[in-house]
Write a protein that holds these residues in place. Structure first.
Motif, mmCIF file in Angstrom:
data_model
loop_
_atom_site.group_PDB
_atom_site.id
_atom_site.type_symbol
_atom_site.label_atom_id
_atom_site.label_comp_id
_atom_site.label_asym_id
_atom_site.label_seq_id
_atom_site.Cartn_x
_atom_site.Cartn_y
_atom_site.Cartn_z
ATOM 1 N N LEU A 78 7.812 50.357 26.194
ATOM 2 C CA LEU A 78 7.379 50.614 24.820
ATOM 3 C C LEU A 78 6.178 51.553 24.778
ATOM 4 O O LEU A 78 6.091 52.444 23.931
ATOM 5 C CB LEU A 78 7.012 49.301 24.119
ATOM 6 N N PRO A 81 6.803 55.841 25.777
ATOM 7 C CA PRO A 81 7.210 56.754 24.697
ATOM 8 C C PRO A 81 6.175 56.820 23.581
ATOM 9 O O PRO A 81 5.929 57.908 23.027
ATOM 10 C CB PRO A 81 8.535 56.170 24.196
ATOM 11 N N ALA A 82 5.540 55.681 23.246
ATOM 12 C CA ALA A 82 4.547 55.684 22.174
ATOM 13 C C ALA A 82 3.380 56.598 22.554
ATOM 14 O O ALA A 82 2.914 57.399 21.744
ATOM 15 C CB ALA A 82 4.049 54.263 21.909
ATOM 16 N N LEU A 84 3.440 59.148 24.649
ATOM 17 C CA LEU A 84 3.901 60.540 24.604
ATOM 18 C C LEU A 84 3.915 61.055 23.165
ATOM 19 O O LEU A 84 3.436 62.156 22.881
ATOM 20 C CB LEU A 84 5.300 60.658 25.221
ATOM 21 N N ALA A 85 4.443 60.250 22.252
ATOM 22 C CA ALA A 85 4.509 60.664 20.844
ATOM 23 C C ALA A 85 3.104 60.875 20.293
ATOM 24 O O ALA A 85 2.833 61.864 19.607
ATOM 25 C CB ALA A 85 5.253 59.612 20.025
ATOM 26 N N LEU A 101 -0.667 49.291 17.296
ATOM 27 C CA LEU A 101 -0.269 49.005 18.675
ATOM 28 C C LEU A 101 -1.425 48.438 19.500
ATOM 29 O O LEU A 101 -1.199 47.715 20.459
ATOM 30 C CB LEU A 101 0.283 50.271 19.350
ATOM 31 N N LEU B 26 10.840 59.007 20.014
ATOM 32 C CA LEU B 26 9.947 58.333 20.963
ATOM 33 C C LEU B 26 9.372 57.062 20.347
ATOM 34 O O LEU B 26 9.078 56.096 21.042
ATOM 35 C CB LEU B 26 8.800 59.268 21.357
ATOM 36 N N PHE B 34 7.209 46.251 17.499
ATOM 37 C CA PHE B 34 5.950 45.726 16.957
ATOM 38 C C PHE B 34 6.108 45.233 15.527
ATOM 39 O O PHE B 34 5.440 44.278 15.130
ATOM 40 C CB PHE B 34 4.826 46.770 17.069
#
Lengths: 262, 293
Positions: A78, A81-82, A84-85, A101, B26, B34
């Motif tokens: 999880l 990718p988060a 990278l974005a 997050l 992504l 979440f």
């Protein structure tokens, strides 16, 4: 000069304070008496034998380890990718997303544990491995995100573009260029994630049962009623796991905390 | 796959909607997870807390906030958290300073960092258990204090606020040492040398140069320690001996034994709001101090 001497004394006293309880636990686990004694009276490994003979402890160690490994894998899948974005794109709501997050770091775990108990009960997952796992993924994801994000720098980005320009596919670029560059952050984040899951009580306690329990929760329930050298032996094993984890961290990425080199 | 390909070839100035479209593949999994297992469960707690007898109501909050008992428990909880934070700062700051600025041997610093991480990587329960052994009536602490004549007879630590604070300080100390230490490590030592060259005493240099520069690290550490201390359940539960109640224990009781999600929800939200408000206040005061210097 006097200030320096006082500083030295305070620092060493604090270091002693940090290490004392762990020494006491390991010492008490070796006592030959049937009650906890420190300094230990006589030396024996009998309490470790008692622990290994009790299948419920072995099962709890298994659950804890499986849970921590699965939660770490989930968190990496999880957070990567988060990260990278967040590092690559200026989309609206980026700050809000990052706060969402990262917020499990400051949210009381008791509150989240209670929330997940109620919610998973509604989903029919109450007190199951899945219920434990989703909670653990939520609380450990910030550790991975926090350590990967600073490594996705513009310089790292430039190399990634070079790789694409030279004809590498996105998957190839990720595997051969991005991953090796963020390996350090990813490893230390994953190790912190693993250990945070492994030692958690306050979240797990809501979704465990007598059969499905992790080692810290089992210890917690036990210690409230009885204190004996078996508990000290189980605790010593968890201290050993912590020590091994730190050595792994040091060998793979090195302990760069508190070092003057920036 | 194509989405990832377009991200690597992204032009420098993408418009906001384009950026969002590119980030979406992504973000889909982490956001969905979440929302499903963090945001929605928290909303469920909030909405249960705002319902009583099947209708929207503030009755649960009235039950929490109009009862003097809850205010007493909140006061105990936050008093313990504040004392813990103060003690942790007074003990942790000198150790961080010593490790970063005084210790010259890398091997020694490394060993100290390992000893600092060892408790941090050990469960709260194990560490509190260590203090249950140490602080008992015939534990090492009492034996030593009586032995060297500081005490005439053993005192009771377990079941007192003092005992809980000792345990929490122990649990949270590494956080502040790491936060302050990492801030100190990024302060350029030449700034301190310049201050000394200009005639400032070591104390003045520390107070006017070093301290303000690591204030952000200290504040981050203090906020983390305070929230963790106020929401701690395990350590108070073990070291209170059932004699002292902190707020997280009330929450745990409601969900584990009473199963009242409405009243329990109101308790959870109350703890959350009080903690966040105090953290925001601390951040404000801290930032004010930072600007002044």
């Amino acid at each position: 000069m006097i200030a320096r001497v006082v500083l030295r004394i305070v620092a060493w006293a604090v270091m002693a304070y940090l290490i004392l309880p762990l020494v006491v636990i390991v010492g008490a686990s070796l006592t030959a008496t049937s009650y906890l004694a420190f300094p230990p009276q006589g030396l024996t490994l009998a309490w470790y034998g008692r622990m290994l003979a009790d299948t419920s402890y072995v099962a709890a160690f298994g659950t804890s380890t499986a849970l921590a490994l699965a939660a770490t894998a989930g968190a990496v899948l999880l957070a990567l990718p988060a990260a990278l974005a967040i590092a690559r794109h200026d989309f609206p709501g980026k700050r809000t997303l990052l706060s969402l997050l990262m917020s499990p770091l400051v949210l009381p775990h008791v509150v989240l544990g209670a929330a997940l108990l109620q919610y998973c009960a509604a989903l029919g997952l109450m007190r199951s491995f899945a219920a434990l796992l989703v909670g653990h993924v939520v609380i450990v994801t910030p550790f991975v995100l926090r350590s990967v994000l600073p490594q996705l720098t513009p310089e790292q980005r430039a190399l990634e573009e070079a790789s694409a320009d030279l004809g590498a596919g996105p998957f190839e670029t990720f595997l051969l260029v991005v991953l090796p560059q963020i390996r350090g952050g990813l490893t230390s984040g994953a190790i912190f994630a693993f250990i945070s899951s492994w030692i958690n009580v306050e979240l797990s306690i809501f979704n465990t049962t007598a059969e499905l329990t992790t080692i810290p929760v089992k210890l917690f329930n036990y210690v409230q009623y009885t204190i004996d050298p078996v508990i000290a032996a189980v605790s010593s094993i968890t201290i050993a796991v912590a020590a091994v984890t730190i050595v792994l961290l040091d060998l793979t990425v090195g302990l760069h905390v508190l070092s003057n080199r920036r | 796959m194509t989405a990832v390909l377009t991200t690597t070839a992204m032009p420098p100035a993408a418009t906001a909607p384009t950026a969002l479209r590119r980030a979406l593949p992504l973000l889909a999994a982490p956001v969905a997870f979440f929302v499903a297992f963090f945001a929605v469960p928290m909303v469920v707690v909030l909405s249960s807390s705002l319902a009583a007898g099947g209708a929207p109501s503030l009755a649960n909050y009235a039950r929490v906030l109009l009862d003097q008992y809850h205010w007493d428990v909140l006061a105990v909880t936050f008093r313990i958290a504040a004392l813990t934070t103060l003690a942790v700062t007074l003990l942790g700051y000198p150790l961080a300073y010593y490790l970063v600025r005084v210790v010259s041997s890398n091997a020694l610093r490394r060993s100290c960092v390992i000893l600092l991480l060892l408790p941090l990587f050990t469960s709260n329960i194990v560490r509190s258990f260590g203090w249950m052994i140490l602080l008992g009536r015939n534990g090492l602490v009492n034996d030593t204090l009586v032995g060297i004549g500081l005490l005439e007879r053993p005192v009771r630590f377990l079941g007192t606020e003092m005992g809980i604070v000792i345990g929490l300080v122990y649990i949270l100390l590494p956080f502040i040492v790491l936060a302050v230490g990492n801030a100190l490590a990024t302060v350029d030592p030449t700034l301190e040398e310049a201050s000394a060259d200009l005639g400032a005493s070591p104390f003045t240099t520390f107070w006017t140069v070093t301290f303000p520069l690591c204030l952000p690290g200290l504040i981050a550490g203090v906020i983390m320690v305070f929230t963790l201390a106020a929401s701690a359940y395990v350590t108070p539960a073990l070291l209170s001996g059932g004699k002292i109640t902190v707020f997280p224990m009330l929450i745990f009781q409601q969900y584990s034994t009473v199963f009242d999600v409405h009243y329990g929800g109101a308790l959870s939200i109350t703890l959350l709001v009080f903690t966040l408000v105090l953290v925001a206040l601390a951040g404000r005061i801290g930032n004010g101090g930072g600007d002044r210097s």
